[in-house]
Design an enzyme around this catalytic site. Structure first.
Site, PDB file in Angstrom:
ATOM      1  N   ASP A 110       0.819  -1.208   0.000  1.00 12.72           N
ATOM      2  CA  ASP A 110       0.000   0.000   0.000  1.00 12.72           C
ATOM      3  C   ASP A 110       0.851   1.257   0.000  1.00 12.72           C
ATOM      4  O   ASP A 110       0.442   2.289  -0.531  1.00 12.72           O
ATOM      5  CB  ASP A 110      -0.902   0.036   1.240  1.00 12.72           C
ATOM      6  CG  ASP A 110      -1.883  -1.123   1.309  1.00 12.72           C
ATOM      7  OD1 ASP A 110      -1.878  -1.969   0.407  1.00 12.72           O
ATOM      8  OD2 ASP A 110      -2.650  -1.168   2.296  1.00 12.72           O
ATOM      9  N   ASP A 200      -2.572   5.532  -3.071  1.00  8.18           N
ATOM     10  CA  ASP A 200      -1.924   4.370  -2.461  1.00  8.18           C
ATOM     11  C   ASP A 200      -1.143   3.650  -3.549  1.00  8.18           C
ATOM     12  O   ASP A 200      -1.612   3.520  -4.694  1.00  8.18           O
ATOM     13  CB  ASP A 200      -2.949   3.407  -1.878  1.00  8.18           C
ATOM     14  CG  ASP A 200      -3.408   3.784  -0.474  1.00  8.18           C
ATOM     15  OD1 ASP A 200      -3.143   4.929  -0.046  1.00  8.18           O
ATOM     16  OD2 ASP A 200      -4.047   2.941   0.178  1.00  8.18           O
ATOM     17  N   HIS A 248      -7.632  -0.523  -4.217  1.00  7.37           N
ATOM     18  CA  HIS A 248      -6.437  -1.251  -4.634  1.00  7.37           C
ATOM     19  C   HIS A 248      -6.741  -2.176  -5.825  1.00  7.37           C
ATOM     20  O   HIS A 248      -7.640  -3.008  -5.784  1.00  7.37           O
ATOM     21  CB  HIS A 248      -5.806  -2.029  -3.472  1.00  7.37           C
ATOM     22  CG  HIS A 248      -5.400  -1.138  -2.350  1.00  7.37           C
ATOM     23  ND1 HIS A 248      -5.168  -1.591  -1.074  1.00  7.37           N
ATOM     24  CD2 HIS A 248      -5.193   0.221  -2.312  1.00  7.37           C
ATOM     25  CE1 HIS A 248      -4.833  -0.574  -0.283  1.00  7.37           C
ATOM     26  NE2 HIS A 248      -4.841   0.532  -1.028  1.00  7.37           N
ATOM     27  N   ASP A 250      -4.993  -4.574  -7.113  1.00  9.99           N
ATOM     28  CA  ASP A 250      -4.410  -5.915  -7.180  1.00  9.99           C
ATOM     29  C   ASP A 250      -5.308  -7.032  -6.682  1.00  9.99           C
ATOM     30  O   ASP A 250      -4.858  -8.171  -6.537  1.00  9.99           O
ATOM     31  CB  ASP A 250      -3.054  -5.954  -6.453  1.00  9.99           C
ATOM     32  CG  ASP A 250      -3.106  -5.461  -5.020  1.00  9.99           C
ATOM     33  OD1 ASP A 250      -4.183  -5.057  -4.559  1.00  9.99           O
ATOM     34  OD2 ASP A 250      -2.051  -5.489  -4.355  1.00  9.99           O
ATOM     35  N   ARG A 267     -16.224  -7.281 -11.362  1.00 12.99           N
ATOM     36  CA  ARG A 267     -15.862  -5.868 -11.444  1.00 12.99           C
ATOM     37  C   ARG A 267     -15.416  -5.567 -12.874  1.00 12.99           C
ATOM     38  O   ARG A 267     -14.228  -5.395 -13.147  1.00 12.99           O
ATOM     39  CB  ARG A 267     -14.734  -5.549 -10.469  1.00 12.99           C
ATOM     40  CG  ARG A 267     -15.059  -5.893  -9.023  1.00 12.99           C
ATOM     41  CD  ARG A 267     -13.818  -5.835  -8.149  1.00 12.99           C
ATOM     42  NE  ARG A 267     -14.114  -6.170  -6.765  1.00 12.99           N
ATOM     43  CZ  ARG A 267     -13.189  -6.362  -5.823  1.00 12.99           C
ATOM     44  NH1 ARG A 267     -11.899  -6.248  -6.132  1.00 12.99           N
ATOM     45  NH2 ARG A 267     -13.535  -6.670  -4.597  1.00 12.99           N
ATOM     46  N   SER A 303     -12.535  -8.007   0.732  1.00 13.59           N
ATOM     47  CA  SER A 303     -13.593  -8.717   0.024  1.00 13.59           C
ATOM     48  C   SER A 303     -13.141 -10.148  -0.287  1.00 13.59           C
ATOM     49  O   SER A 303     -11.947 -10.467  -0.206  1.00 13.59           O
ATOM     50  CB  SER A 303     -13.917  -7.995  -1.289  1.00 13.59           C
ATOM     51  OG  SER A 303     -13.076  -8.453  -2.346  1.00 13.59           O
ATOM     52  N   CYS A 355      -0.498  -7.961  -1.331  1.00 14.57           N
ATOM     53  CA  CYS A 355      -0.531  -6.830  -0.388  1.00 14.57           C
ATOM     54  C   CYS A 355       0.620  -6.894   0.608  1.00 14.57           C
ATOM     55  O   CYS A 355       1.161  -5.864   1.021  1.00 14.57           O
ATOM     56  CB  CYS A 355      -1.836  -6.834   0.400  1.00 14.57           C
ATOM     57  SG  CYS A 355      -3.336  -6.671  -0.572  1.00 14.57           S
TER      58      CYS A 355
END
Length: 377
Positions: A110, A200, A248, A250, A267, A303, A355
């Site tokens: 991040d 970020d 984010h 990724d 998405r 998620s 992450c």
């Protein structure tokens, strides 16, 4: 490897990995409320407005999995560095604001972006994460001392006054109809204003000459424009996806190797982005449904699509969370060796395998994987 051989070099997410930073769960906090983010876990002892350290048993389990992951990488000959945890429970302040807690240092992705021989510290838009860069400074100092070609950069530290946020955003946004949410995402009418550049590092996907910057709840257009000026030798693109809570890139758009990108089908990408990849002979593969995040996870703000938050070790080898067996099978069919990694306990601390890591060195050079232009791209 001694310090004299340290080198910063990474242009994408798939060249052979030689050196990586892996985060720690130590001291991670459920953040105190602030304009950019509000945590609400009433069933787990942290209803809206409350904050405090993550439970000790969860922290211990997450650290065990992070340590085991670091060991897997080291046994493959990859050098692993770790951050230096701070007292994230402390109150922090600038002349403009006071924040009752910090966050943690599990997800270095991040905060830090590697582009070639440069490591860039992102702005961050959460007040609780404004000082998080300090956890990585010992590693960055070591790299700077050892590699004469390393560029150590930091984006302008934002003021994060109330002018940077839309007042009352969270009180109204989750109540509006789905169609209105998606329209606001397309128009980037979210919690951040354009008062100052904010981004970020995890909202940026690196593909050689092309950098794809997701406009999101933590990255605004001003942040994208700053990145575009900062990397004048790259093509820097602002992108959006059909996602009501973009945070984010990724876990949504995951380039796996030249010519292949994994995409979260729930998405959908904007048509121009899809066309840009297609005319440059990239295959866009829809990821299978996640398997392991079906059940409720305590204190997690991630998620289920954290499943696709994977780490490439080279163009043929990927680390995947061990319970994501369907995703592993899908990737095997595309010729990948899959390294299963127990990592589910790390999710509530800020993310998945991608992450939790920052590339420091990958074997490779700057290449152009998109020679053909399309639309605004």
């Amino acid at each position: 490897m001694n310090d004299r051989t340290l080198r910063v070099n990474s242009w994408n997410g798939w060249d052979p990995l030689r050196h990586v930073l892996v985060g720690r769960a130590d001291g991670t906090m459920v953040q105190a409320p602030e304009p950019a983010v509000q945590r609400d876990f009433p069933d787990d002892g942290f209803p809206l407005g409350s904050y405090g350290p993550m439970p000790a048993e969860m922290t211990a389990e997450a650290n065990e999995q992070l340590d085991d992951f670091a060991g897997i990488l080291q046994r493959r000959g990859i050098r692993v560095d770790r951050p230096t945890a701070l007292d994230f429970s402390q109150q922090v302040a600038t002349p403009d604001w006071t924040q009752e807690s910090m966050f943690g240092c599990m997800p270095p992705r991040d905060v830090l972006l590697t582009v070639g021989n440069e490591i860039l510290e992102a702005t961050m838009c959460y007040r609780s994460r404004w000082f998080e860069y300090l956890a990585y400074r010992p590693v960055l100092q070591q790299l700077f001392d050892a590699d004469p070609n390393m560029r150590w950069e930091a984006a302008p530290k934002p003021r994060l006054t109330d002018a940077s946020y839309r007042p009352g955003f969270w009180e109204t946004y989750n109540k509006v109809p789905l169609a209105e949410k998606l329209e606001r995402v397309r128009n980037h009418d979210l919690v951040l204003t354009e008062a100052e550049p904010l981004f970020d590092a995890a909202d940026i996907a690196r593909c050689g000459k092309d950098l794809f910057v997701q406009l999101s709840l933590v990255t605004n257009r001003s942040g994208y424009r700053w990145l575009k000026r900062h990397f004048p030798d790259h093509r820097v693109h602002a992108v959006t996806f059909t996602n009501t809570h973009p945070l984010h890139i990724d876990a949504t758009w995951v380039p796996l190797r030249p010519g292949l990108v994994l995409h979260c089908g729930e998405r959908p990408a904007e048509p121009e982005l899809m066309k840009y990849y297609e005319i440059n002979d990239w295959e866009v593969v829809e990821a299978v449904q996640p398997a392991s995040w079906k059940h409720y996870q305590r204190l997690s703000f991630c998620s289920p699509w954290l499943a696709v938050n994977i780490l490439n070790l080279d163009p043929q080898t990927v680390c995947v969370e061990e319970t994501e067996v369907h995703l592993a099978d899908q990737l095997v069919k595309y010729g990948f060796e899959v390294v299963p990694v127990p990592f589910r306990a790390v999710g509530p601390f800020g993310g998945g395998l991608h992450c939790a890591t920052v590339d420091i060195e990958r074997d490779g050079v700057l290449e152009d994987y998109f020679p053909h232009r399309y639309g605004r791209f």
